[in-house]
Design an enzyme around this catalytic site. Structure first.
Site, PDB file in Angstrom:
ATOM      1  N   TYR A   1     -13.872 -14.537   1.153  1.00 55.57           N
ATOM      2  CA  TYR A   1     -14.488 -13.197   0.771  1.00 55.57           C
ATOM      3  C   TYR A   1     -16.071 -13.694   0.016  1.00 55.57           C
ATOM      4  O   TYR A   1     -16.935 -13.073   0.575  1.00 55.57           O
ATOM      5  CB  TYR A   1     -13.766 -12.226  -0.100  1.00 55.57           C
ATOM      6  CG  TYR A   1     -13.022 -10.808   0.079  1.00 55.57           C
ATOM      7  CD1 TYR A   1     -13.538 -10.219   1.643  1.00 55.57           C
ATOM      8  CD2 TYR A   1     -11.725 -11.120   0.576  1.00 55.57           C
ATOM      9  CE1 TYR A   1     -12.585  -9.188   1.974  1.00 55.57           C
ATOM     10  CE2 TYR A   1     -10.845 -10.054   1.177  1.00 55.57           C
ATOM     11  CZ  TYR A   1     -11.473  -9.610   1.548  1.00 55.57           C
ATOM     12  OH  TYR A   1     -10.251  -8.463   2.504  1.00 55.57           O
TER      13      TYR A   1
ATOM     14  N   ARG B   1       0.938  -0.967   0.317  1.00 56.59           N
ATOM     15  CA  ARG B   1       0.010   0.178  -0.258  1.00 56.59           C
ATOM     16  C   ARG B   1       0.565   1.454   0.109  1.00 56.59           C
ATOM     17  O   ARG B   1       0.547   1.963   0.804  1.00 56.59           O
ATOM     18  CB  ARG B   1      -1.124   0.251   1.185  1.00 56.59           C
ATOM     19  CG  ARG B   1      -2.228   0.828   0.917  1.00 56.59           C
ATOM     20  CD  ARG B   1      -2.947   0.618   2.098  1.00 56.59           C
ATOM     21  NE  ARG B   1      -3.425  -0.657   1.985  1.00 56.59           N
ATOM     22  CZ  ARG B   1      -4.133  -1.555   3.221  1.00 56.59           C
ATOM     23  NH1 ARG B   1      -3.453  -0.301   4.874  1.00 56.59           N
ATOM     24  NH2 ARG B   1      -4.761  -2.428   4.216  1.00 56.59           N
TER      25      ARG B   1
ATOM     26  N   ARG C   1      -3.675   6.543   1.018  1.00 59.61           N
ATOM     27  CA  ARG C   1      -4.381   7.958   1.484  1.00 59.61           C
ATOM     28  C   ARG C   1      -3.166   8.187   1.663  1.00 59.61           C
ATOM     29  O   ARG C   1      -4.126   9.444   3.083  1.00 59.61           O
ATOM     30  CB  ARG C   1      -5.376   6.786   1.691  1.00 59.61           C
ATOM     31  CG  ARG C   1      -6.477   6.550   1.487  1.00 59.61           C
ATOM     32  CD  ARG C   1      -8.060   5.834   1.408  1.00 59.61           C
ATOM     33  NE  ARG C   1      -7.226   5.387   2.076  1.00 59.61           N
ATOM     34  CZ  ARG C   1      -8.711   4.196   2.861  1.00 59.61           C
ATOM     35  NH1 ARG C   1      -9.672   4.852   3.570  1.00 59.61           N
ATOM     36  NH2 ARG C   1      -8.564   3.103   3.828  1.00 59.61           N
TER      37      ARG C   1
ATOM     38  N   ARG D   1      -8.343  10.585  -5.281  1.00 61.58           N
ATOM     39  CA  ARG D   1      -9.188  10.152  -4.882  1.00 61.58           C
ATOM     40  C   ARG D   1     -10.902  10.965  -5.154  1.00 61.58           C
ATOM     41  O   ARG D   1     -11.772  10.929  -4.650  1.00 61.58           O
ATOM     42  CB  ARG D   1      -9.371   9.566  -3.665  1.00 61.58           C
ATOM     43  CG  ARG D   1      -8.902   8.012  -4.189  1.00 61.58           C
ATOM     44  CD  ARG D   1      -9.520   7.363  -4.929  1.00 61.58           C
ATOM     45  NE  ARG D   1     -10.951   6.372  -4.578  1.00 61.58           N
ATOM     46  CZ  ARG D   1     -11.491   6.073  -3.043  1.00 61.58           C
ATOM     47  NH1 ARG D   1     -10.176   5.879  -2.630  1.00 61.58           N
ATOM     48  NH2 ARG D   1     -12.039   5.803  -3.497  1.00 61.58           N
TER      49      ARG D   1
ATOM     50  N   ASP E   1      -6.689  -4.124  -7.103  1.00 63.40           N
ATOM     51  CA  ASP E   1      -7.199  -4.647  -5.599  1.00 63.40           C
ATOM     52  C   ASP E   1      -7.293  -6.584  -5.583  1.00 63.40           C
ATOM     53  O   ASP E   1      -7.025  -6.552  -7.086  1.00 63.40           O
ATOM     54  CB  ASP E   1      -8.774  -3.782  -5.156  1.00 63.40           C
ATOM     55  CG  ASP E   1      -9.059  -4.586  -4.103  1.00 63.40           C
ATOM     56  OD1 ASP E   1      -8.544  -4.309  -2.980  1.00 63.40           O
ATOM     57  OD2 ASP E   1     -10.583  -5.064  -4.231  1.00 63.40           O
TER      58      ASP E   1
END
Length: 355
Positions: free
Chosen positions: A157, A32, A36, A45, A81
């Site tokens: 998931y 990552r 952010r 974003r 992702d």
């Protein structure tokens, strides 16, 4: 990629470490590393959703190039992702504010198997392969890392419908319907192999498999229900491409992670690096594993903890510095830069000391 670029990638610190060759300092990259915590990423974003960003190869390459240049790491992992691969397999995926990824039609029983599509054509994910190409073009002299979710994590998931749970429904299916479990895992495994092989064809020099939820299992469950499919996936991946297997949560699984056959094992922050250096054969690289929360402290603490972790490394070859998970969104970018500088300085000294 030009011949010169290919040569530099193959002679990079990351590829040498994964091959067990001599290096003058440890390579460093971060999970990552485009995220952010960076103002540039937040600005992107503000004008585009996460999934739309993932489907924009040029913008994905741009945000990763910005991160690589700003923090000075040795490799670029593609911006993508884990879960969009489930969409063409028949799962309804959306990213909800505050909830993260949610699958509204989870796989729970035998009848659900009829709508699970094993892909034999990777074209629905072509935007990911274009992201690999764009990232390689933007940064031709450093390795580009492709990635995918490992079979257990994608299954988790798909069965639970979301992450962050106890995964009791996943474990119940494993034990209660092993036939159904293995059929599902086979379809996932072959689809993942197709997916990562297309990334390799597009220019990815390394593949990382994220098993983000496998730590909910004990060793015997891993060996019975997961390890055979990890081995099968590694068998199906294009020969000659190094694979890093990153499994989280249960340090007791370390020997089983080694048994996957991966070229490198990524450790999360709960594993003891010194123990891993004693346990993992020298022929297999170790990657990790600073606690990402340390980067929320002051810069002096970041430097101190990074130095302390590197002192646990007892091998000159086959080590890659990384965090024990992704960079947290609250992290000051200056701390990430200090981390990378420290790894480069101390990692060079450590390699020299171990000569």
């Amino acid at each position: 990629m030009t011949k010169a670029g290919e040569t530099k990638v193959q002679n990079s610190l990351l590829l040498k470490s994964l091959r067990g060759e001599a290096i003058d300092r440890y390579p460093v990259w971060l999970m990552r590393q485009a995220g952010r915590y960076m103002a540039e990423y937040r600005a992107v974003r503000e004008r585009i959703s996460f999934l739309d960003l993932c489907r924009n190869p040029e913008l994905c390459a741009e945000v990763m190039q910005t991160a690589v240049e700003k923090i000075g790491v040795d490799a670029a992992i593609i911006f993508s992702d884990l879960l969009p691969i489930l969409q063409p397999m028949g799962f309804d995926l959306e990213y909800r504010q505050g909830d993260g990824p949610v699958i509204s039609n989870p796989f729970r029983e035998e009848g659900d198997l009829t709508r699970v599509i094993e892909l034999n054509d990777a074209s629905p994910m072509s935007y990911v392969f274009e992201t690999v190409r764009a990232t390689c073009h933007a940064m031709p002299e450093i390795p580009v890392i492709g990635f995918a979710g490992a079979p257990f994590t994608l299954a988790g998931y798909a069965i639970e419908g979301r992450g962050g749970t106890s995964f009791h429904q996943t474990r119940a299916l494993m034990y209660g319907r092993p036939d159904l479990w293995h059929e599902f895992m086979g379809r996932l495994t072959r689809t993942i192999a197709l997916y990562v092989n297309e990334q390799i064809a597009a220019g990815a020099a390394v593949i990382q498999l994220f098993d983000s939820w496998v730590g909910v299992l004990g060793p015997q469950a891993f060996r019975d229900f997961v390890l055979p499919w990890c081995r099968e996936l590694l068998r199906l991946i294009t020969p000659g491409t190094p694979v890093i297997y990153f499994g989280t949560g249960n340090p007791e699984l370390l020997n089983d992670f080694v048994a996957t056959g991966a070229a490198g094992i990524g450790l999360d922050w709960r594993a003891d690096l010194a123990c891993a250096c004693r346990t993992v054969p020298n022929s297999i690289a170790i990657q990790g594993n600073l606690d990402p929360a340390i980067l929320l402290a002051d810069e002096m603490t970041v430097r101190h903890e990074t130095q302390a972790l590197l002192r646990k490394v007892t091998r000159r070859t086959g080590y890659i510095f990384n965090l024990g998970h992704g960079v947290l969104k609250e992290t000051p970018v200056e701390n990430v830069q200090a981390l990378v500088r420290t790894v480069k300085e101390v990692g060079r000294e450590q390699c020299a000391r171990l000569l």
